[in-house]
Motif scaffolding. Structure first.
Motif, PDB file in Angstrom:
ATOM      1  N   ALA A 176     -78.432  -9.373  83.191  1.00  0.00           N
ATOM      2  CA  ALA A 176     -77.210  -9.452  82.381  1.00  0.00           C
ATOM      3  C   ALA A 176     -77.396  -8.707  81.063  1.00  0.00           C
ATOM      4  O   ALA A 176     -76.496  -7.987  80.606  1.00  0.00           O
ATOM      5  CB  ALA A 176     -76.843 -10.913  82.128  1.00  0.00           C
ATOM      6  N   ASP A 177     -78.563  -8.862  80.442  1.00  0.00           N
ATOM      7  CA  ASP A 177     -78.855  -8.134  79.198  1.00  0.00           C
ATOM      8  C   ASP A 177     -78.826  -6.627  79.433  1.00  0.00           C
ATOM      9  O   ASP A 177     -78.254  -5.868  78.645  1.00  0.00           O
ATOM     10  CB  ASP A 177     -80.233  -8.528  78.663  1.00  0.00           C
ATOM     11  CG  ASP A 177     -80.197  -9.778  77.816  1.00  0.00           C
ATOM     12  OD1 ASP A 177     -79.102 -10.204  77.416  1.00  0.00           O
ATOM     13  OD2 ASP A 177     -81.281 -10.331  77.543  1.00  0.00           O
ATOM     14  N   HIS A 178     -79.474  -6.191  80.493  1.00  0.00           N
ATOM     15  CA  HIS A 178     -79.557  -4.758  80.768  1.00  0.00           C
ATOM     16  C   HIS A 178     -78.172  -4.157  80.977  1.00  0.00           C
ATOM     17  O   HIS A 178     -77.887  -3.049  80.484  1.00  0.00           O
ATOM     18  CB  HIS A 178     -80.427  -4.518  82.005  1.00  0.00           C
ATOM     19  CG  HIS A 178     -80.552  -3.082  82.391  1.00  0.00           C
ATOM     20  ND1 HIS A 178     -81.013  -2.113  81.523  1.00  0.00           N
ATOM     21  CD2 HIS A 178     -80.263  -2.433  83.557  1.00  0.00           C
ATOM     22  CE1 HIS A 178     -81.004  -0.932  82.134  1.00  0.00           C
ATOM     23  NE2 HIS A 178     -80.554  -1.106  83.360  1.00  0.00           N
ATOM     24  N   LEU A 179     -77.304  -4.872  81.663  1.00  0.00           N
ATOM     25  CA  LEU A 179     -75.955  -4.347  81.903  1.00  0.00           C
ATOM     26  C   LEU A 179     -75.194  -4.114  80.603  1.00  0.00           C
ATOM     27  O   LEU A 179     -74.329  -3.234  80.534  1.00  0.00           O
ATOM     28  CB  LEU A 179     -75.171  -5.294  82.804  1.00  0.00           C
ATOM     29  CG  LEU A 179     -75.656  -5.397  84.260  1.00  0.00           C
ATOM     30  CD1 LEU A 179     -74.846  -6.455  85.007  1.00  0.00           C
ATOM     31  CD2 LEU A 179     -75.569  -4.056  84.982  1.00  0.00           C
ATOM     32  N   THR A 180     -75.508  -4.886  79.555  1.00  0.00           N
ATOM     33  CA  THR A 180     -74.828  -4.694  78.268  1.00  0.00           C
ATOM     34  C   THR A 180     -75.316  -3.443  77.549  1.00  0.00           C
ATOM     35  O   THR A 180     -74.695  -3.031  76.558  1.00  0.00           O
ATOM     36  CB  THR A 180     -75.027  -5.901  77.330  1.00  0.00           C
ATOM     37  OG1 THR A 180     -76.396  -5.970  76.908  1.00  0.00           O
ATOM     38  CG2 THR A 180     -74.621  -7.200  78.004  1.00  0.00           C
ATOM     39  N   THR A 181     -76.390  -2.828  78.003  1.00  0.00           N
ATOM     40  CA  THR A 181     -76.905  -1.624  77.357  1.00  0.00           C
ATOM     41  C   THR A 181     -76.475  -0.351  78.071  1.00  0.00           C
ATOM     42  O   THR A 181     -76.943   0.735  77.747  1.00  0.00           O
ATOM     43  CB  THR A 181     -78.445  -1.663  77.261  1.00  0.00           C
ATOM     44  OG1 THR A 181     -79.017  -1.553  78.574  1.00  0.00           O
ATOM     45  CG2 THR A 181     -78.924  -2.940  76.613  1.00  0.00           C
ATOM     46  N   LEU A 182     -75.588  -0.478  79.048  1.00  0.00           N
ATOM     47  CA  LEU A 182     -74.952   0.676  79.686  1.00  0.00           C
ATOM     48  C   LEU A 182     -73.607   0.900  78.989  1.00  0.00           C
ATOM     49  O   LEU A 182     -72.876  -0.060  78.736  1.00  0.00           O
ATOM     50  CB  LEU A 182     -74.725   0.410  81.175  1.00  0.00           C
ATOM     51  CG  LEU A 182     -75.916   0.578  82.138  1.00  0.00           C
ATOM     52  CD1 LEU A 182     -77.116  -0.250  81.757  1.00  0.00           C
ATOM     53  CD2 LEU A 182     -75.474   0.248  83.555  1.00  0.00           C
ATOM     54  N   PHE A 183     -73.279   2.155  78.702  1.00  0.00           N
ATOM     55  CA  PHE A 183     -72.094   2.425  77.895  1.00  0.00           C
ATOM     56  C   PHE A 183     -71.126   3.434  78.520  1.00  0.00           C
ATOM     57  O   PHE A 183     -70.639   4.344  77.848  1.00  0.00           O
ATOM     58  CB  PHE A 183     -72.517   2.948  76.518  1.00  0.00           C
ATOM     59  CG  PHE A 183     -73.496   2.076  75.796  1.00  0.00           C
ATOM     60  CD1 PHE A 183     -73.236   0.726  75.592  1.00  0.00           C
ATOM     61  CD2 PHE A 183     -74.679   2.600  75.311  1.00  0.00           C
ATOM     62  CE1 PHE A 183     -74.144  -0.081  74.913  1.00  0.00           C
ATOM     63  CE2 PHE A 183     -75.593   1.818  74.631  1.00  0.00           C
ATOM     64  CZ  PHE A 183     -75.336   0.463  74.432  1.00  0.00           C
ATOM     65  N   PRO A 184     -70.802   3.320  79.794  1.00  0.00           N
ATOM     66  CA  PRO A 184     -69.807   4.239  80.372  1.00  0.00           C
ATOM     67  C   PRO A 184     -68.412   3.946  79.834  1.00  0.00           C
ATOM     68  O   PRO A 184     -68.191   2.926  79.163  1.00  0.00           O
ATOM     69  CB  PRO A 184     -69.898   3.955  81.871  1.00  0.00           C
ATOM     70  CG  PRO A 184     -70.332   2.530  81.947  1.00  0.00           C
ATOM     71  CD  PRO A 184     -71.263   2.326  80.787  1.00  0.00           C
ATOM     72  N   GLU A 185     -67.470   4.822  80.147  1.00  0.00           N
ATOM     73  CA  GLU A 185     -66.098   4.661  79.667  1.00  0.00           C
ATOM     74  C   GLU A 185     -65.470   3.360  80.171  1.00  0.00           C
ATOM     75  O   GLU A 185     -64.645   2.760  79.483  1.00  0.00           O
ATOM     76  CB  GLU A 185     -65.254   5.849  80.119  1.00  0.00           C
ATOM     77  CG  GLU A 185     -65.623   7.160  79.467  1.00  0.00           C
ATOM     78  CD  GLU A 185     -65.223   7.207  78.014  1.00  0.00           C
ATOM     79  OE1 GLU A 185     -64.025   7.346  77.730  1.00  0.00           O
ATOM     80  OE2 GLU A 185     -66.117   7.100  77.143  1.00  0.00           O
ATOM     81  N   VAL A 186     -65.841   2.939  81.361  1.00  0.00           N
ATOM     82  CA  VAL A 186     -65.488   1.611  81.861  1.00  0.00           C
ATOM     83  C   VAL A 186     -66.784   0.982  82.348  1.00  0.00           C
ATOM     84  O   VAL A 186     -67.507   1.572  83.148  1.00  0.00           O
ATOM     85  CB  VAL A 186     -64.463   1.659  83.013  1.00  0.00           C
ATOM     86  CG1 VAL A 186     -64.137   0.256  83.495  1.00  0.00           C
ATOM     87  CG2 VAL A 186     -63.184   2.376  82.575  1.00  0.00           C
ATOM     88  N   ARG A 187     -67.085  -0.203  81.854  1.00  0.00           N
ATOM     89  CA  ARG A 187     -68.349  -0.853  82.187  1.00  0.00           C
ATOM     90  C   ARG A 187     -68.098  -2.032  83.119  1.00  0.00           C
ATOM     91  O   ARG A 187     -67.209  -2.847  82.896  1.00  0.00           O
ATOM     92  CB  ARG A 187     -69.052  -1.332  80.912  1.00  0.00           C
ATOM     93  CG  ARG A 187     -70.366  -2.045  81.165  1.00  0.00           C
ATOM     94  CD  ARG A 187     -71.211  -2.116  79.902  1.00  0.00           C
ATOM     95  NE  ARG A 187     -70.596  -2.860  78.821  1.00  0.00           N
ATOM     96  CZ  ARG A 187     -71.115  -2.920  77.583  1.00  0.00           C
ATOM     97  NH1 ARG A 187     -72.228  -2.255  77.287  1.00  0.00           N
ATOM     98  NH2 ARG A 187     -70.511  -3.621  76.645  1.00  0.00           N
TER      99      ARG A 187
END
Length: 460
Positions: free
Chosen positions: A308-319
């Motif tokens: 869950a933490d790692h997913l918050t560090t991805l920054f695409p236009e739609v996450r």
């Protein structure tokens, strides 16, 4: 705020299927779909329009403490310092957190209607404004810091930001600008199943540049005009190509939760949280973590909280997380903050509107989507696209959203009409005049090139 778990054996991830299942667990029936609105704003000292430090009797830390004491929100602390607030017992909940340069963020609760979102925003601005006034702090809703140089902006006391600061310059020239000098409004939207997620993800990705153009409000850098409609969006184009952009694979056959997991597994990590501290593992992949092969933590394997933490560090236009985050808009004034949830709820929460949006983008190529995304930060609504302009596309998109909101009201037991929330956007399209255009005209006109006048006239 996510609950931290230090990795007991029972929670260690055993397979990729668990990562897929985490995303899939976000599927909800339409009756449970909600709208979550998050917005950031810049704090400033009203005496001299300087950035607000964390420390001191009139700093960001003191502001959080005052809000905690006055309104009873629960304090979240790191290394003894208050860094966030949460309010699970409030009639309208949510949380308040700090972005790297002190941007003050409301992460709104998942709400049924945009009327509830409006009440939430009014409550938040009233509460924060009352304590900020006592400390001589004001707030601006803009996409990019209009005056301050990067080295003038204070760093908030969050260890994850320290790790990001060290890594960001290795993967782009504007990562630190993104962290410290940008502010956004975004909306979180639900999906019913994998097919619904994919459809909404594709529509969101393709139309995100239109949202960027409509919400553009960042024409200043260090007190001068920068030549852009959305300088915030421009910063994202050279931040970190591993974790940003338009996700071309999302439009491939076979797109689904598994494909997003495979993408996320290979995006370099920033940190692992253990025993109350953030451990720097920047550059390592989550795939390596799954195999216990992190150089900084040999043998350690992840829990679902790490994922869950790692997913918050991805920054695409739609996450994609357990919901979809629409991430293309600059922060702005109150009316536009409500316009974003209205836009996306109208498009994504009504079958007819979603069908229309999907049909609109169906033949767009990846090259065309990229060209629009790369051009819009500078040329905004005037950006050409297939013999038309983004302004003309925006008019069509807003008509779809308005129809979606009307049908949404008809389905609602209380019949609450939310279409008026789109009016500020419709006015922008009809006049061709964005928030950036309005600010530029004021700067070149009555402000006479004095950026300090912006702080006087545009404070939230």
């Amino acid at each position: 705020m996510s609950t931290r778990v230090d990795g007991p054996e029972s929670l260690i991830i055993e397979s990729r299927d668990e990562l897929v299942g985490y995303l899939e667990s976000g599927c909800k029936p339409q009756s449970e779909w909600r709208i979550g609105t998050e917005h950031e704003k810049f704090g400033f000292n009203v005496t001299d329009n300087s950035p607000v430090p964390y420390e001191g009797p009139r700093g960001i830390g003191a502001l959080l403490e005052a809000h905690h004491n006055c309104f009873g929100w629960d304090a979240v602390r790191e290394n003894g310092k208050i860094i966030a607030l949460s309010c699970s017992d409030c009639p309208i909940g949510g949380s308040i957190s700090l972005e790297p340069g002190g941007q003050f963020e409301l992460s709104g609760a998942p709400l049924k209607t945009i009327h509830e979102t409006e009440a939430e925003l009014r409550q938040h601005l009233s509460q924060v404004g009352s304590v900020a006034h006592q400390l001589g702090i004001g707030f601006l809703g803009l996409g990019f810091s209009p005056k301050w140089k990067l080295d003038e902006i204070p760093v908030m006391p969050k260890d994850r930001y320290r790790i990001m600061m060290q890594y960001m310059p290795k993967r782009g020239s504007h990562g630190l600008d993104m962290m410290f000098r940008t502010a956004t409004v975004q909306v979180n939207m639900d999906f019913s199943d994998e097919a619904d997620m994919v459809r909404k993800l594709r529509v969101g990705l393709a139309l995100q540049p239109i949202a960027t153009a409509l919400f553009a409000s960042s024409p200043f850098t260090e007190g001068k005009l920068n030549g852009f409609q959305s300088y915030r969006a421009q910063m994202w184009q050279d931040t970190d190509p591993d974790r940003t952009g338009g996700l071309p694979f999302a439009f491939d056959d076979g797109m689904g939760f598994e494909r997003y997991v495979d993408y996320a597994l290979d995006v370099p990590m920033y940190f692992v949280y253990r025993d109350g501290r953030y451990i720097d593992v920047a550059g390592s992949s989550f795939r390596d973590f799954m195999s216990g092969k992190l150089d900084a933590l040999p043998g350690l394997r992840p829990t679902i909280d790490d994922w869950a933490d790692h997913l918050t560090t991805l920054f695409p236009e739609v996450r994609l997380k357990k919901f979809l985050e629409m991430r293309g808009a600059d922060a702005g004034p109150f009316g536009l903050l409500l316009g974003l949830p209205a836009l996306w709820a109208g498009l994504l929460y009504d079958t007819t509107a979603l069908d229309g949006a999907a049909s609109l983008i169906a033949s767009w190529t990846q090259e065309e989507r990229d060209e629009m995304r790369l051009a819009v930060p500078r040329t905004g609504l005037a950006t050409p696209f297939r013999g038309r302009t983004v302004r003309e596309l925006a008019r069509e998109v807003l008509a779809l959203a308005e129809g979606g909101l009307l049908r949404r009201a008809q389905r609602n037991d209380k019949g609450q009409d939310e279409t008026h929330m789109l009016r500020p956007l419709m006015e922008i399209v009809e006049t061709g005049r964005t928030e950036s255009d309005r600010l530029i005209a004021a700067y070149e006109g009555p402000w006479k090139g004095n950026i300090d006048r912006l702080f006087e006239s545009e404070a939230l």
